[in-house]
Design a protein around this motif. Structure first.
Motif, mmCIF file in Angstrom:
data_model
loop_
_atom_site.group_PDB
_atom_site.id
_atom_site.type_symbol
_atom_site.label_atom_id
_atom_site.label_comp_id
_atom_site.label_asym_id
_atom_site.label_seq_id
_atom_site.Cartn_x
_atom_site.Cartn_y
_atom_site.Cartn_z
ATOM 1 N N ILE A 22 0.809 -1.124 -0.028
ATOM 2 C CA ILE A 22 0.012 -0.226 -0.319
ATOM 3 C C ILE A 22 0.617 1.388 -0.232
ATOM 4 O O ILE A 22 0.249 1.951 -1.298
ATOM 5 C CB ILE A 22 -0.602 0.193 1.341
ATOM 6 N N ALA A 23 1.975 1.464 0.620
ATOM 7 C CA ALA A 23 2.844 2.336 1.046
ATOM 8 C C ALA A 23 3.515 2.925 -0.536
ATOM 9 O O ALA A 23 3.097 3.553 -1.041
ATOM 10 C CB ALA A 23 4.344 1.678 1.857
ATOM 11 N N LEU A 24 4.094 1.791 -1.203
ATOM 12 C CA LEU A 24 4.861 2.268 -2.460
ATOM 13 C C LEU A 24 3.466 2.545 -3.737
ATOM 14 O O LEU A 24 3.953 2.876 -4.269
ATOM 15 C CB LEU A 24 5.072 0.358 -2.863
ATOM 16 N N ALA A 25 1.930 1.538 -3.441
ATOM 17 C CA ALA A 25 1.487 2.436 -4.136
ATOM 18 C C ALA A 25 0.961 3.563 -4.357
ATOM 19 O O ALA A 25 0.558 4.244 -4.471
ATOM 20 C CB ALA A 25 0.099 1.390 -3.693
ATOM 21 N N THR A 26 1.145 3.985 -2.507
ATOM 22 C CA THR A 26 1.236 5.437 -2.251
ATOM 23 C C THR A 26 2.085 6.509 -3.622
ATOM 24 O O THR A 26 1.804 7.076 -3.831
ATOM 25 C CB THR A 26 0.672 5.545 -0.808
ATOM 26 N N GLU A 27 2.779 6.489 -3.059
ATOM 27 C CA GLU A 27 4.230 6.376 -4.056
ATOM 28 C C GLU A 27 3.919 6.636 -5.077
ATOM 29 O O GLU A 27 4.808 7.630 -5.635
ATOM 30 C CB GLU A 27 5.624 5.979 -3.232
ATOM 31 N N ARG A 28 3.808 5.920 -5.448
ATOM 32 C CA ARG A 28 3.281 6.065 -6.789
ATOM 33 C C ARG A 28 1.876 6.618 -7.873
ATOM 34 O O ARG A 28 1.327 6.807 -8.986
ATOM 35 C CB ARG A 28 2.973 4.137 -8.232
ATOM 36 N N GLY A 29 1.378 7.010 -6.113
ATOM 37 C CA GLY A 29 0.243 8.168 -6.779
ATOM 38 C C GLY A 29 -1.098 7.216 -7.140
ATOM 39 O O GLY A 29 -2.089 7.587 -7.170
ATOM 40 N N PHE A 30 -1.112 5.614 -6.526
ATOM 41 C CA PHE A 30 -2.645 4.909 -6.414
ATOM 42 C C PHE A 30 -3.228 5.626 -5.382
ATOM 43 O O PHE A 30 -2.270 5.489 -4.035
ATOM 44 C CB PHE A 30 -1.966 2.971 -7.276
ATOM 45 N N GLY A 31 -4.384 4.842 -5.327
ATOM 46 C CA GLY A 31 -4.595 5.167 -3.532
ATOM 47 C C GLY A 31 -6.485 4.649 -4.408
ATOM 48 O O GLY A 31 -6.774 4.633 -4.977
ATOM 49 N N PRO A 32 -7.242 5.404 -3.088
ATOM 50 C CA PRO A 32 -8.243 4.967 -3.340
ATOM 51 C C PRO A 32 -9.477 4.976 -4.711
ATOM 52 O O PRO A 32 -10.561 4.548 -5.192
ATOM 53 C CB PRO A 32 -9.777 6.122 -2.323
ATOM 54 N N ASP A 33 -8.880 6.715 -5.241
ATOM 55 C CA ASP A 33 -9.821 6.605 -6.498
ATOM 56 C C ASP A 33 -9.074 5.911 -7.859
ATOM 57 O O ASP A 33 -8.918 6.307 -9.071
ATOM 58 C CB ASP A 33 -9.558 8.155 -6.808
ATOM 59 N N THR A 34 -7.924 5.227 -7.708
ATOM 60 C CA THR A 34 -7.261 4.030 -9.115
ATOM 61 C C THR A 34 -8.137 3.623 -9.494
ATOM 62 O O THR A 34 -8.749 2.666 -8.101
ATOM 63 C CB THR A 34 -6.217 4.547 -8.399
ATOM 64 N N LYS A 35 -8.300 3.323 -10.978
ATOM 65 C CA LYS A 35 -9.089 1.967 -11.089
ATOM 66 C C LYS A 35 -8.481 1.211 -10.920
ATOM 67 O O LYS A 35 -6.904 1.043 -10.787
ATOM 68 C CB LYS A 35 -9.107 2.154 -13.115
ATOM 69 N N ALA A 36 -8.397 0.120 -11.448
ATOM 70 C CA ALA A 36 -7.930 -1.533 -10.941
ATOM 71 C C ALA A 36 -7.049 -2.187 -12.062
ATOM 72 O O ALA A 36 -5.838 -1.742 -11.237
ATOM 73 C CB ALA A 36 -8.264 -2.449 -11.047
ATOM 74 N N THR A 37 -7.141 -1.481 -13.499
ATOM 75 C CA THR A 37 -5.765 -1.875 -14.231
ATOM 76 C C THR A 37 -4.930 -1.343 -14.229
ATOM 77 O O THR A 37 -3.857 -1.779 -14.240
ATOM 78 C CB THR A 37 -6.497 -1.329 -16.296
ATOM 79 N N PRO A 38 -3.944 -0.112 -14.160
ATOM 80 C CA PRO A 38 -3.202 0.574 -13.955
ATOM 81 C C PRO A 38 -2.457 -0.070 -12.153
ATOM 82 O O PRO A 38 -0.703 -0.496 -12.513
ATOM 83 C CB PRO A 38 -3.555 1.995 -14.098
ATOM 84 N N LEU A 55 -6.277 -8.263 -7.090
ATOM 85 C CA LEU A 55 -6.943 -7.866 -7.013
ATOM 86 C C LEU A 55 -7.554 -7.370 -5.589
ATOM 87 O O LEU A 55 -8.111 -6.806 -4.951
ATOM 88 C CB LEU A 55 -8.404 -8.417 -8.011
ATOM 89 N N ALA A 56 -6.525 -8.391 -4.511
ATOM 90 C CA ALA A 56 -6.726 -8.353 -3.557
ATOM 91 C C ALA A 56 -6.160 -6.840 -2.736
ATOM 92 O O ALA A 56 -5.831 -6.157 -1.804
ATOM 93 C CB ALA A 56 -6.713 -10.055 -2.588
ATOM 94 N N ILE A 57 -4.995 -7.101 -3.313
ATOM 95 C CA ILE A 57 -4.085 -5.676 -3.403
ATOM 96 C C ILE A 57 -4.827 -4.400 -3.518
ATOM 97 O O ILE A 57 -4.632 -3.415 -3.045
ATOM 98 C CB ILE A 57 -2.913 -5.818 -3.308
ATOM 99 N N VAL A 58 -5.242 -4.928 -4.510
ATOM 100 C CA VAL A 58 -6.383 -2.905 -5.017
ATOM 101 C C VAL A 58 -7.546 -3.003 -4.249
ATOM 102 O O VAL A 58 -7.655 -1.851 -3.647
ATOM 103 C CB VAL A 58 -7.341 -3.750 -6.710
ATOM 104 N N HIS A 59 -8.091 -4.263 -4.214
ATOM 105 C CA HIS A 59 -8.638 -4.230 -2.235
ATOM 106 C C HIS A 59 -8.862 -3.005 -1.439
ATOM 107 O O HIS A 59 -9.388 -2.172 -0.982
ATOM 108 C CB HIS A 59 -9.979 -4.990 -2.112
ATOM 109 N N VAL A 60 -6.920 -3.443 -0.635
ATOM 110 C CA VAL A 60 -7.189 -2.827 -0.122
ATOM 111 C C VAL A 60 -6.083 -1.784 0.138
ATOM 112 O O VAL A 60 -6.578 -0.131 0.779
ATOM 113 C CB VAL A 60 -5.788 -3.550 0.470
ATOM 114 N N ILE A 61 -5.774 -1.167 -1.121
ATOM 115 C CA ILE A 61 -5.380 -0.021 -1.582
ATOM 116 C C ILE A 61 -6.433 1.278 -1.631
ATOM 117 O O ILE A 61 -6.314 2.155 -1.712
ATOM 118 C CB ILE A 61 -4.631 -0.311 -2.758
ATOM 119 N N THR A 62 -8.120 0.523 -2.415
ATOM 120 C CA THR A 62 -8.827 1.397 -2.366
ATOM 121 C C THR A 62 -9.768 1.364 -1.347
ATOM 122 O O THR A 62 -10.414 2.201 -1.422
ATOM 123 C CB THR A 62 -9.387 0.756 -3.401
ATOM 124 N N LYS A 63 -10.052 0.526 -0.616
ATOM 125 C CA LYS A 63 -10.865 0.642 0.588
ATOM 126 C C LYS A 63 -10.399 -0.254 2.022
ATOM 127 O O LYS A 63 -11.156 0.336 2.440
ATOM 128 C CB LYS A 63 -12.225 -1.341 -0.020
#
Length: 97
Positions: A22-38, A55-63
């Motif tokens: 999640i921390a790495l995703a945040t550094e890359r600009g991914f967050g609750p509003d990011t679509k799953a594809t990227p 998708l399990a990781i996408v869930h915890v990043i977004t929700k």
């Protein structure tokens, strides 16, 4: 496989806890509003994760760590013991029995 088991498998494969991802995703600009594809593309490219684990990781990043109580304690193969996922790694997880 339970939702938590997916997250544990991701940790085993990548060596990173869900919270670290999640921390790495945040550094890359991914967050609750990011679509799953990227996010899925990043996880596949950098960590070799397939769609289900991604998708399990996408869930915890977004929700966040909350999941539906639908399968909690259901006794099925997809049953989780809690509606809150453990994101800090298998080694520090509370008892799941």
């Amino acid at each position: 496989m339970s939702f938590q088991a997916y997250l544990d498998a991701v940790e085993t494969k990548t060596g990173l806890t869900p919270r670290q991802l999640i921390a790495l995703a945040t550094e890359r600009g991914f967050g609750p509003d990011t679509k799953a594809t990227p996010t899925l593309a990043w996880l596949a490219e950098d960590d070799g994760l397939g769609r289900g684990h991604g998708l399990a990781i996408v869930h915890v990043i977004t929700k966040g760590p909350q999941i539906s109580a639908k399968h909690v304690g259901s006794g099925g193969t997809h049953a989780d013991v809690s509606d809150t996922l453990w994101l800090d790694g298998q080694a520090t997880a509370p008892s799941r029995t």
